[in-house]
Design an enzyme around this catalytic site. Structure first.
Site, PDB file in Angstrom:
ATOM      1  CE  LYS A  20      -3.948  -2.348   2.020  1.00 34.08           C
ATOM      2  NZ  LYS A  20      -4.926  -2.394   3.128  1.00 34.08           N
ATOM      3  CG  PHE A  66     -13.636   0.596   6.936  1.00 29.22           C
ATOM      4  CD1 PHE A  66     -13.132   0.123   5.733  1.00 29.22           C
ATOM      5  CD2 PHE A  66     -14.385  -0.260   7.727  1.00 29.22           C
ATOM      6  CE1 PHE A  66     -13.378  -1.175   5.317  1.00 29.22           C
ATOM      7  CE2 PHE A  66     -14.632  -1.570   7.318  1.00 29.22           C
ATOM      8  CZ  PHE A  66     -14.126  -2.024   6.112  1.00 29.22           C
ATOM      9  NE  ARG A 114      -2.939  -6.780   6.416  1.00 25.05           N
ATOM     10  CZ  ARG A 114      -3.954  -7.516   6.015  1.00 25.05           C
ATOM     11  NH1 ARG A 114      -4.546  -8.362   6.841  1.00 25.05           N
ATOM     12  NH2 ARG A 114      -4.398  -7.399   4.781  1.00 25.05           N
ATOM     13  CG  ASN A 124      -3.899  -3.278   6.490  1.00 16.72           C
ATOM     14  OD1 ASN A 124      -3.528  -2.839   5.412  1.00 16.72           O
ATOM     15  ND2 ASN A 124      -4.966  -4.033   6.628  1.00 16.72           N
ATOM     16  CG  HIS A 127      -5.256  -6.281  -0.606  1.00 14.16           C
ATOM     17  ND1 HIS A 127      -6.508  -6.144  -0.059  1.00 14.16           N
ATOM     18  CD2 HIS A 127      -5.371  -7.184  -1.620  1.00 14.16           C
ATOM     19  CE1 HIS A 127      -7.353  -6.926  -0.727  1.00 14.16           C
ATOM     20  NE2 HIS A 127      -6.690  -7.553  -1.671  1.00 14.16           N
TER      21      HIS A 127
END
Length: 185
Positions: A20, A66, A114, A124, A127
């Protein structure tokens, strides 16, 4: 008399991994951990998703509190997407990732990715696909040209042939006809 037996077929599962935006600077380090964990990186690409693409990718999360923050976070910078392969890839990748909440991961799975790379419940770091079917869907979303096992049949096969194989064959055969070689073999 010696009987020749065919090599046993080993089913290799594939899953999608995404580094990410907030940990993109740790790409090499994370890839090294992935490879040392027995995965093979089949394909990799760096890209930046638009908020609309993120909304489509995370459509199953639509309606959750979220969701707007998730799409804003995932579209905030470049990501690295990888197709990982190994036996039981989905479950091993989920195990390596740890819980989706990084704060919980630090307590319950302190050696998970994570726990190490994530910062909070939303950010986190990585993915992972939740199931084999979601892995196939997500891989097709990020890598539309990828061929997944089993080899596509029916309409999916026709679509692939029309999109990738026929244009190449047509261009090659057209060029061959224009050249008219004396000995085509």
């Amino acid at each position: 008399m010696e009987v020749l037996m065919p090599e046993p077929q080993i089913y290799v599962e594939r899953t999608l991994a995404i580094i990410k935006p907030d940990v993109i600077d740790k790409e090499e380090e994370i890839e090294d951990l992935i490879l040392r964990s027995g995965f093979h990186i089949i394909q990799k690409r760096k890209l930046q998703l638009s908020p609309e693409q993120c909304s489509n990718f995370y459509a199953e999360q639509f309606g959750k509190v979220f969701f707007p923050n998730l799409t804003a976070y995932m579209s905030s910078g470049p990501i690295v997407a990888m197709i990982l392969a190994r036996n039981c890839a989905v479950s091993y990748w989920k195990e390596l990732l740890g819980p989706s909440n990084s704060l919980r991961a630090r307590i319950t799975h302190p050696h998970s990715l994570r726990a190490f790379y994530g910062t909070d419940e939303l950010r986190n770091g990585l993915h992972g696909s939740l199931s084999i079917s979601s892995a196939e869907k997500e891989i097709r979303f990020i890598f539309p040209e990828a061929i997944l096992e089993p080899v596509p049949t029916g309409q999916r096969a026709r679509d692939y042939l029309n999109l990738y194989v026929k244009p190449t064959l047509l261009a090659g055969l057209t060029a061959l006809c224009k050249e008219k070689p004396a000995d085509p073999m």
